[in-house]
Design a protein around this motif. Structure first.
Motif, PDB file in Angstrom:
ATOM      1  N   LEU A 632      42.109  39.664  38.927  1.00  0.00           N
ATOM      2  CA  LEU A 632      43.721  39.520  39.851  1.00  0.00           C
ATOM      3  C   LEU A 632      43.208  38.072  38.608  1.00  0.00           C
ATOM      4  O   LEU A 632      44.718  37.906  37.037  1.00  0.00           O
ATOM      5  CB  LEU A 632      44.053  38.778  40.480  1.00  0.00           C
ATOM      6  CG  LEU A 632      44.036  41.099  41.668  1.00  0.00           C
ATOM      7  CD1 LEU A 632      44.054  40.925  42.546  1.00  0.00           C
ATOM      8  CD2 LEU A 632      45.010  41.693  40.878  1.00  0.00           C
ATOM      9  N   GLU A 633      43.047  36.674  38.822  1.00  0.00           N
ATOM     10  CA  GLU A 633      42.656  35.874  37.684  1.00  0.00           C
ATOM     11  C   GLU A 633      42.608  35.565  36.966  1.00  0.00           C
ATOM     12  O   GLU A 633      43.235  35.024  35.822  1.00  0.00           O
ATOM     13  CB  GLU A 633      42.231  34.391  38.495  1.00  0.00           C
ATOM     14  CG  GLU A 633      42.214  34.461  40.108  1.00  0.00           C
ATOM     15  CD  GLU A 633      41.616  33.193  40.626  1.00  0.00           C
ATOM     16  OE1 GLU A 633      39.898  33.097  40.159  1.00  0.00           O
ATOM     17  OE2 GLU A 633      41.303  32.912  41.518  1.00  0.00           O
ATOM     18  N   ARG A 634      42.021  36.604  36.019  1.00  0.00           N
ATOM     19  CA  ARG A 634      42.051  36.713  35.018  1.00  0.00           C
ATOM     20  C   ARG A 634      42.911  37.336  34.246  1.00  0.00           C
ATOM     21  O   ARG A 634      44.019  36.747  33.244  1.00  0.00           O
ATOM     22  CB  ARG A 634      40.628  37.734  34.075  1.00  0.00           C
ATOM     23  CG  ARG A 634      40.001  37.967  32.546  1.00  0.00           C
ATOM     24  CD  ARG A 634      40.561  36.707  31.804  1.00  0.00           C
ATOM     25  NE  ARG A 634      39.889  37.154  31.383  1.00  0.00           N
ATOM     26  CZ  ARG A 634      39.966  35.771  29.872  1.00  0.00           C
ATOM     27  NH1 ARG A 634      40.813  34.631  30.122  1.00  0.00           N
ATOM     28  NH2 ARG A 634      39.823  36.677  28.560  1.00  0.00           N
ATOM     29  N   TRP A 635      43.870  38.649  34.552  1.00  0.00           N
ATOM     30  CA  TRP A 635      45.101  38.815  34.252  1.00  0.00           C
ATOM     31  C   TRP A 635      46.041  38.091  34.139  1.00  0.00           C
ATOM     32  O   TRP A 635      46.762  38.054  33.040  1.00  0.00           O
ATOM     33  CB  TRP A 635      45.401  40.067  35.651  1.00  0.00           C
ATOM     34  CG  TRP A 635      46.129  41.729  34.775  1.00  0.00           C
ATOM     35  CD1 TRP A 635      47.239  41.333  33.838  1.00  0.00           C
ATOM     36  CD2 TRP A 635      46.705  42.517  35.590  1.00  0.00           C
ATOM     37  NE1 TRP A 635      47.468  42.112  33.941  1.00  0.00           N
ATOM     38  CE2 TRP A 635      47.890  42.761  34.346  1.00  0.00           C
ATOM     39  CE3 TRP A 635      46.930  42.858  36.473  1.00  0.00           C
ATOM     40  CZ2 TRP A 635      48.618  43.647  35.304  1.00  0.00           C
ATOM     41  CZ3 TRP A 635      47.395  43.571  37.195  1.00  0.00           C
ATOM     42  CH2 TRP A 635      48.779  43.930  36.330  1.00  0.00           C
ATOM     43  N   GLU A 636      46.116  37.001  35.302  1.00  0.00           N
ATOM     44  CA  GLU A 636      47.411  36.223  35.184  1.00  0.00           C
ATOM     45  C   GLU A 636      47.041  35.076  34.180  1.00  0.00           C
ATOM     46  O   GLU A 636      47.909  34.949  33.648  1.00  0.00           O
ATOM     47  CB  GLU A 636      47.598  35.400  36.815  1.00  0.00           C
ATOM     48  CG  GLU A 636      48.518  34.918  36.817  1.00  0.00           C
ATOM     49  CD  GLU A 636      47.974  34.008  38.436  1.00  0.00           C
ATOM     50  OE1 GLU A 636      48.907  33.142  37.874  1.00  0.00           O
ATOM     51  OE2 GLU A 636      47.805  34.643  38.660  1.00  0.00           O
ATOM     52  N   ALA A 637      45.859  34.541  33.877  1.00  0.00           N
ATOM     53  CA  ALA A 637      45.779  34.088  32.561  1.00  0.00           C
ATOM     54  C   ALA A 637      46.093  34.077  31.113  1.00  0.00           C
ATOM     55  O   ALA A 637      46.723  33.723  29.971  1.00  0.00           O
ATOM     56  CB  ALA A 637      44.498  33.663  32.795  1.00  0.00           C
ATOM     57  N   LEU A 638      45.640  35.104  31.032  1.00  0.00           N
ATOM     58  CA  LEU A 638      45.907  36.351  29.936  1.00  0.00           C
ATOM     59  C   LEU A 638      47.202  36.595  29.660  1.00  0.00           C
ATOM     60  O   LEU A 638      47.595  36.188  28.539  1.00  0.00           O
ATOM     61  CB  LEU A 638      44.851  37.834  29.975  1.00  0.00           C
ATOM     62  CG  LEU A 638      44.242  37.545  30.036  1.00  0.00           C
ATOM     63  CD1 LEU A 638      42.881  38.493  29.027  1.00  0.00           C
ATOM     64  CD2 LEU A 638      43.190  36.672  28.510  1.00  0.00           C
ATOM     65  N   GLU A 639      47.846  36.565  30.713  1.00  0.00           N
ATOM     66  CA  GLU A 639      49.411  37.396  30.870  1.00  0.00           C
ATOM     67  C   GLU A 639      49.937  35.445  30.347  1.00  0.00           C
ATOM     68  O   GLU A 639      51.397  35.967  29.775  1.00  0.00           O
ATOM     69  CB  GLU A 639      50.222  37.832  31.644  1.00  0.00           C
ATOM     70  CG  GLU A 639      49.492  39.328  32.096  1.00  0.00           C
ATOM     71  CD  GLU A 639      50.734  39.649  32.782  1.00  0.00           C
ATOM     72  OE1 GLU A 639      50.845  39.458  33.788  1.00  0.00           O
ATOM     73  OE2 GLU A 639      51.278  41.138  32.446  1.00  0.00           O
ATOM     74  N   ALA A 640      49.664  34.743  30.534  1.00  0.00           N
ATOM     75  CA  ALA A 640      50.342  33.442  31.010  1.00  0.00           C
ATOM     76  C   ALA A 640      49.957  33.156  29.301  1.00  0.00           C
ATOM     77  O   ALA A 640      50.859  32.140  28.824  1.00  0.00           O
ATOM     78  CB  ALA A 640      49.553  32.165  31.688  1.00  0.00           C
ATOM     79  N   LYS A 641      48.713  33.972  28.961  1.00  0.00           N
ATOM     80  CA  LYS A 641      48.320  33.112  27.356  1.00  0.00           C
ATOM     81  C   LYS A 641      49.497  33.852  26.650  1.00  0.00           C
ATOM     82  O   LYS A 641      49.000  33.296  24.592  1.00  0.00           O
ATOM     83  CB  LYS A 641      46.756  33.201  26.880  1.00  0.00           C
ATOM     84  CG  LYS A 641      45.977  33.252  26.106  1.00  0.00           C
ATOM     85  CD  LYS A 641      44.935  33.594  25.899  1.00  0.00           C
ATOM     86  CE  LYS A 641      44.134  32.500  24.652  1.00  0.00           C
ATOM     87  NZ  LYS A 641      42.751  33.378  24.783  1.00  0.00           N
ATOM     88  N   GLY A 642      49.495  35.219  26.914  1.00  0.00           N
ATOM     89  CA  GLY A 642      50.480  36.059  25.502  1.00  0.00           C
ATOM     90  C   GLY A 642      52.094  35.134  26.100  1.00  0.00           C
ATOM     91  O   GLY A 642      52.802  35.773  24.933  1.00  0.00           O
TER      92      GLY A 642
END
Length: 642
Positions: A632-642
């Protein structure tokens, strides 16, 4: 094809036959338990079947080429050997080469190793082992050493009793046996190790013939019971509970048959004593039949009597036996007892549960005031008379006669204000009068335990400390000892690996929780195990709830939403975009696994049938929580990155 066939076997020590024309067959896949009274010849029979003992008459047939593992009751090991050397010692001529190869490979890792001669020797050993196709042996040895949680480089002399039993089992399993012969495999193992061994033996599918008096182990493992009774082998399919019902009926039928025989014999004896009438009728056939009846009666072996147990509780102790407040004890950097408090009163029957090395003996010594606490206080009650039963039998002098062990310098013992001759008292514990002057070293393991109990009960005591009193005792004596301890008015401290014995005797349990923490529970072993299972279930449910709460605070991630989710922005790299696309499916898979495992953990039967599986599931659920959080943390980080 059978693995073993015993035909018309006879074996005797002295005038009593241990095997009297006995027959037995062991088929592949069977797990057969060999039971019987102490001294009836079980270990002698197992040695004969293993090929390390001889019969007086009869034959033992073994399937040609069969691989056999044999674990003695007290396995002999060279204390100077390493664990690896001891394990491979059972592999024949290959064992010496494997042991040397293992030693040389370790020596090469030392900073001051001889790098001129060692590599050459390593090459020679490698070639010799390769020629014997021995690498599979080494892999198997390393596998079983790891499975039994042993240090391959540790010296055998430094191992505890439980570790030596594990080592013996590892040595037997290292040859991948088709047939495993085990003599008291649960001795010196703690409860957790016994339950682990049960699972291992059942899952392995290896054909087993084993001796044990652990009733829970018998019910869990065996598929057939074979009892050695008065030289004959009685077979009963099923577990120990089923055997008990069948045995009771057999003994009843035998008693009825013997009574009829004795009544008929008595009638014939009356007839022959009439004398004149017998001679007048000249019934020579009847006279010959009477002679045959007399021979049959003389040859009949009666079932051995029961141990007569009596225990003098002496003078009553004070109501308080011991009170501990915030007691701690350390040895070096290891804390054995940490901040432990309890209050023990007269009549309490306390079981101590914990793995080998947890500090059960240390805690007992603290409770009884024999060891000074580093922190906290210990208050002892008044008028305490303490008697000890030592599992290692160090109180027994090997050269001493049995009568001198029981009552040195006197011909009598006093039990509850009643004097009894020492020979008669030994008879209560099934020691024949002709053996009263025999040395202790002539006794079997079970007989030594009976002698130690006789010595213990010959002295008044209001506090009994029993350290593994059940080792090697036969089941009938175990049940009599249980009854005696249940009715004992004094205080009992019991350390035992026998789960049924703990359940039937103790009223409360003090259990090791790890890191020096001890906790007190009401009831016996089963009550403690149920509490532990419920606690694991509650912890798993709480962990699952926490994970869901954390998940609710994150962006939703159901698979259906993932399918409708727009493609990630182009500024993500191709690799990150693919990772973000795969994350919802990974999260959904973990959540499905979490639901399945939580449902399995909610089944109460799991904790009785497979406690190790329950523990594994709890561990896996904890890991799933961590993995979900990371995804979940990785998902949030990738979305923020996009």
């Amino acid at each position: 094809m059978p693995h073993l066939i015993l035909s018309d076997a006879s074996l005797a020590f002295g005038h009593v036959p241990l095997l009297d024309h006995a027959d037995f067959q062991l088929d592949p896949g069977e797990r057969v338990a060999l039971i019987g009274r102490n001294g009836c010849g079980k270990s002698s029979l197992l040695r004969a079947l293993a090929g390390v003992g001889a019969l007086d008459d009869g034959t033992v047939w073994r399937q040609p080429g069969i691989r056999m593992g044999y674990v003695l009751q007290e396995p002999p090991f060279d204390p100077e050997l390493s664990v690896f050397e001891a394990v491979v010692a059972g592999m024949g001529e290959t064992s010496a080469l494997l042991a040397e190869y293992h030693a040389v490979s370790h020596a090469l890792g030392d900073a001051d190793a001889d790098h001129e001669t060692l590599p050459a020797r390593m090459h020679e050993l490698h070639k010799a082992l390769e020629a014997r196709d021995a690498w599979s042996f080494e892999a198997q040895a390393e596998k079983v050493i790891q499975r039994f949680s042993l240090d391959p480089d540790a010296r055998v002399g430094s191992l505890s009793g439980g570790q030596k039993k594990r080592l013996a089992l590892a040595q037997a399993l290292a040859v991948s046996p088709d047939l495993l012969l085990l003599d008291e495999p649960t001795n010196h193992l703690d409860v957790a190790a016994i339950e682990w061994l049960e699972e291992l033996l059942i899952a392995s599918g290896t054909t087993l013939l084993f001796i044990t008096h652990d009733r829970r182990f018998l019910d869990r493992v065996c598929t057939r019971i074979v009892e050695l009774d008065r030289g004959r082998l009685l077979s009963c399919p099923g577990n120990f509970t089923e055997y008990q019902a069948k045995k009771a009926q057999i003994l009843h039928d035998e008693s009825v048959q013997n009574a009829k025989f004795d009544k008929f014999l008595a009638q014939e004896e009356v007839w022959i004593r009439k004398g004149v009438e017998a001679r007048r009728t000249r019934n020579e056939g009847r006279v010959l039949r009477l002679e045959q009846l007399r021979r049959e009666r003389a040859a009949r072996r009666e079932r051995q009597g029961k141990v007569e147990l009596a225990l003098d509780a002496g003078d009553k102790s004070g109501k308080l036996v011991a009170e501990l407040e915030h007691v701690s004890k350390r040895f070096g950097d290891k804390t054995v007892v940490r901040d432990f408090s309890c209050r023990l009163q007269r009549g309490d029957k306390i079981g101590l549960i914990g793995p080998n090395g947890a500090g059960k003996t240390t805690l007992l010594r603290l409770i009884l005031g024999e060891l000074q606490a580093d922190e906290g206080s210990v208050r002892l009650g008044t008028k305490l008379q303490v008697a000890y039963f030592d599992q290692f039998r160090t109180q027994l002098d090997e050269e001493a006669a049995l009568v001198d062990v029981i009552s040195p310098g006197s011909d009598f013992v006093e039990i509850g204000n009643e004097k009894k001759h020492v020979i008669g008292y030994l008879g209560d514990f099934l020691f024949a009068p002709q053996r009263a002057r025999s040395p202790v070293k002539s006794l079997s393991g079970g007989e030594r335990n009976r002698l130690l109990l006789a010595r213990l009960f010959a002295r008044p005591a209001n506090v009994l400390v029993l350290d593994e009193p059940t080792n090697d005792l036969d089941i009938e004596t175990l049940e009599l000892l249980e009854e005696l301890l249940q009715n004992y008015s004094g205080t009992i401290f019991l350390v035992s690996h026998d789960r049924a014995f703990l359940d039937n005797v103790v009223t409360q349990t003090i259990a090791a929780e790890g890191d020096g923490v001890w906790r007190e529970y009401a009831g016996g072993y089963s009550d403690w195990a149920s509490y532990q299972a419920q606690r694991r279930k509650d912890e798993a449910a709480q962990a699952s709830a926490d994970a869901k709460a954390r998940s609710a605070q994150r962006p939703a991630a159901p698979a259906a939403q993932a399918a409708a989710k727009p493609a990630p922005p182009r500024k993500l790299s191709f690799k990150d975009a693919r990772e973000l696309e795969a994350l919802p499916a990974s999260i959904a898979a973990l959540e499905d696994e979490q639901k399945t495992l939580s449902a399995r953990l909610a089944d109460p039967a799991l904790y009785q049938s497979a406690p190790q599986e329950a523990q594994d599931i709890s561990t896996r659920l904890a890991r799933i929580d961590d993995e979900l959080l990371a995804l979940l943390e990785r998902w949030e980080a990738l979305e923020a990155k996009g």
